[in-house]
Write an enzyme that holds these catalytic residues in place. Structure first.
Site, PDB file in Angstrom:
ATOM      1  N   ARG A 120      19.542   2.541   2.470  1.00 57.35           N
ATOM      2  CA  ARG A 120      19.630   3.010   3.850  1.00 57.35           C
ATOM      3  C   ARG A 120      20.900   3.822   4.102  1.00 57.35           C
ATOM      4  O   ARG A 120      21.148   4.250   5.231  1.00 57.35           O
ATOM      5  CB  ARG A 120      19.574   1.829   4.820  1.00 57.35           C
ATOM      6  CG  ARG A 120      18.228   1.107   4.830  1.00 57.35           C
ATOM      7  CD  ARG A 120      18.195   0.013   5.857  1.00 57.35           C
ATOM      8  NE  ARG A 120      16.926  -0.687   5.899  1.00 57.35           N
ATOM      9  CZ  ARG A 120      15.877  -0.309   6.606  1.00 57.35           C
ATOM     10  NH1 ARG A 120      15.951   0.789   7.346  1.00 57.35           N
ATOM     11  NH2 ARG A 120      14.760  -0.994   6.591  1.00 57.35           N
ATOM     12  N   ARG A 164      15.618   4.257  18.213  1.00 62.35           N
ATOM     13  CA  ARG A 164      15.435   3.973  16.784  1.00 62.35           C
ATOM     14  C   ARG A 164      15.520   5.248  15.962  1.00 62.35           C
ATOM     15  O   ARG A 164      16.100   5.263  14.876  1.00 62.35           O
ATOM     16  CB  ARG A 164      14.082   3.284  16.560  1.00 62.35           C
ATOM     17  CG  ARG A 164      14.044   1.854  17.059  1.00 62.35           C
ATOM     18  CD  ARG A 164      12.636   1.316  17.110  1.00 62.35           C
ATOM     19  NE  ARG A 164      12.012   1.235  15.792  1.00 62.35           N
ATOM     20  CZ  ARG A 164      10.716   0.990  15.619  1.00 62.35           C
ATOM     21  NH1 ARG A 164       9.926   0.809  16.654  1.00 62.35           N
ATOM     22  NH2 ARG A 164      10.222   0.908  14.404  1.00 62.35           N
ATOM     23  N   LYS A 224       5.036   5.259   5.980  1.00 68.30           N
ATOM     24  CA  LYS A 224       5.506   4.786   4.667  1.00 68.30           C
ATOM     25  C   LYS A 224       4.867   3.454   4.287  1.00 68.30           C
ATOM     26  O   LYS A 224       4.463   3.268   3.136  1.00 68.30           O
ATOM     27  CB  LYS A 224       7.037   4.592   4.667  1.00 68.30           C
ATOM     28  CG  LYS A 224       7.857   5.837   4.854  1.00 68.30           C
ATOM     29  CD  LYS A 224       9.320   5.616   4.520  1.00 68.30           C
ATOM     30  CE  LYS A 224       9.953   4.475   5.293  1.00 68.30           C
ATOM     31  NZ  LYS A 224      10.050   4.716   6.736  1.00 68.30           N
ATOM     32  N   ARG A 234       3.917  -4.762  20.616  1.00 73.74           N
ATOM     33  CA  ARG A 234       5.298  -5.237  20.479  1.00 73.74           C
ATOM     34  C   ARG A 234       6.126  -4.776  21.667  1.00 73.74           C
ATOM     35  O   ARG A 234       5.949  -3.676  22.190  1.00 73.74           O
ATOM     36  CB  ARG A 234       5.910  -4.684  19.186  1.00 73.74           C
ATOM     37  CG  ARG A 234       5.449  -5.394  17.948  1.00 73.74           C
ATOM     38  CD  ARG A 234       5.889  -4.692  16.666  1.00 73.74           C
ATOM     39  NE  ARG A 234       7.246  -4.184  16.731  1.00 73.74           N
ATOM     40  CZ  ARG A 234       7.887  -3.616  15.683  1.00 73.74           C
ATOM     41  NH1 ARG A 234       7.253  -3.492  14.531  1.00 73.74           N
ATOM     42  NH2 ARG A 234       9.106  -3.169  15.795  1.00 73.74           N
ATOM     43  N   ARG A 287       0.706   2.007  19.446  1.00 72.31           N
ATOM     44  CA  ARG A 287       0.421   1.035  18.388  1.00 72.31           C
ATOM     45  C   ARG A 287       0.056  -0.326  18.988  1.00 72.31           C
ATOM     46  O   ARG A 287       0.692  -0.803  19.910  1.00 72.31           O
ATOM     47  CB  ARG A 287       1.648   0.901  17.477  1.00 72.31           C
ATOM     48  CG  ARG A 287       1.458  -0.026  16.287  1.00 72.31           C
ATOM     49  CD  ARG A 287       2.527   0.203  15.244  1.00 72.31           C
ATOM     50  NE  ARG A 287       3.880   0.085  15.782  1.00 72.31           N
ATOM     51  CZ  ARG A 287       4.977   0.429  15.106  1.00 72.31           C
ATOM     52  NH1 ARG A 287       4.884   0.914  13.885  1.00 72.31           N
ATOM     53  NH2 ARG A 287       6.164   0.287  15.664  1.00 72.31           N
TER      54      ARG A 287
END
Length: 219
Positions: A90, A176, A15, A165, A132
């Site tokens: 959300r 998540r 997104k 991260r 990532r």
């Protein structure tokens, strides 16, 4: 006609990349609610001070307060012809509030609201997250599997050592996704039932997803 666009989809579905591209393409502001809230706090506005008081206590910022901050932003002149809203709503409660906000701002002026859902396989998303990497200097994002740097673990632009991260691991990623599907996925049915949902296949290259996105934006 004014275009009002929101994006739905789990973490790492693409997104962020696509909304940034679309904002430039359409000339609309990309309203990132997380950045918007941080800016209010940094500027020490009245709403920012109140929001900070909740955050400092580890509490969620009340729905009404977030709504007031978003309404103020969407009322600004650069949103007159349209906006891309990122990170909001959300929940169904926030979606109801957003409808009221748009109605108050538009005051019966013609508008085209669309909720765009980025649909992709969870296993692919987890792979995107754990692979990532980012440049600590320029912020460029890489993926060791889908978008690797030219030189191993080095930024193509800065030459800096890429970093990962701490929460970009499989265990955290699964947690998540569970949170997302429990709390946010009901919005898919909410907007589908209202006839406002557009779904695109978010698997493939950035250019492939971009073409699919344009097809549902411009139809």
């Amino acid at each position: 006609m004014k275009k009002e666009l929101i994006f739905l989809g789990p973490p790492a579905c693409g997104k962020g990349t696509q909304t940034s591209m679309l904002a430039k393409h359409l000339g609309f502001p990309h309203v990132d609610t997380g950045s918007l809230l941080r800016a209010e706090i940094s500027a020490q506005t009245e709403n920012g001070k109140i929001a900070k008081s909740f955050i400092d206590k580890g509490h969620l910022v009340p729905v009404e307060l977030v709504g007031a901050i978003i309404k103020n932003r969407l009322s600004q002149q650069d949103c007159k012809n349209g906006y891309i809203l990122d990170g909001y709503p959300r929940s169904v409660e926030q979606a109801d509030l957003l409808t009221k906000i748009n109605d108050e701002i538009d005051q019966n002026n013609p508008s085209d609201f669309r909720a765009i859902y980025f649909d992709t396989d969870t296993d692919i998303l987890i792979s995107r997250i754990v692979n990532r990497r980012s440049c600590p200097k320029c912020g460029e994002i890489y993926n060791l599997k889908f978008k690797p740097p030219i030189n191993e673990n080095k930024c193509d632009h800065c030459g800096c050592e890429l970093t990962q991260r701490k929460d970009d691991n499989e265990e955290t990623a699964k947690a998540r996704f569970e949170t997302y599907f429990n709390e946010t996925s009901p919005l898919i049915e909410y907007y589908k039932n209202k006839g406002l949902l557009k779904t695109i296949n978010a698997q493939g290259t950035i250019d492939e997803v971009w073409e699919r996105l344009l097809s549902v934006i411009e139809d």
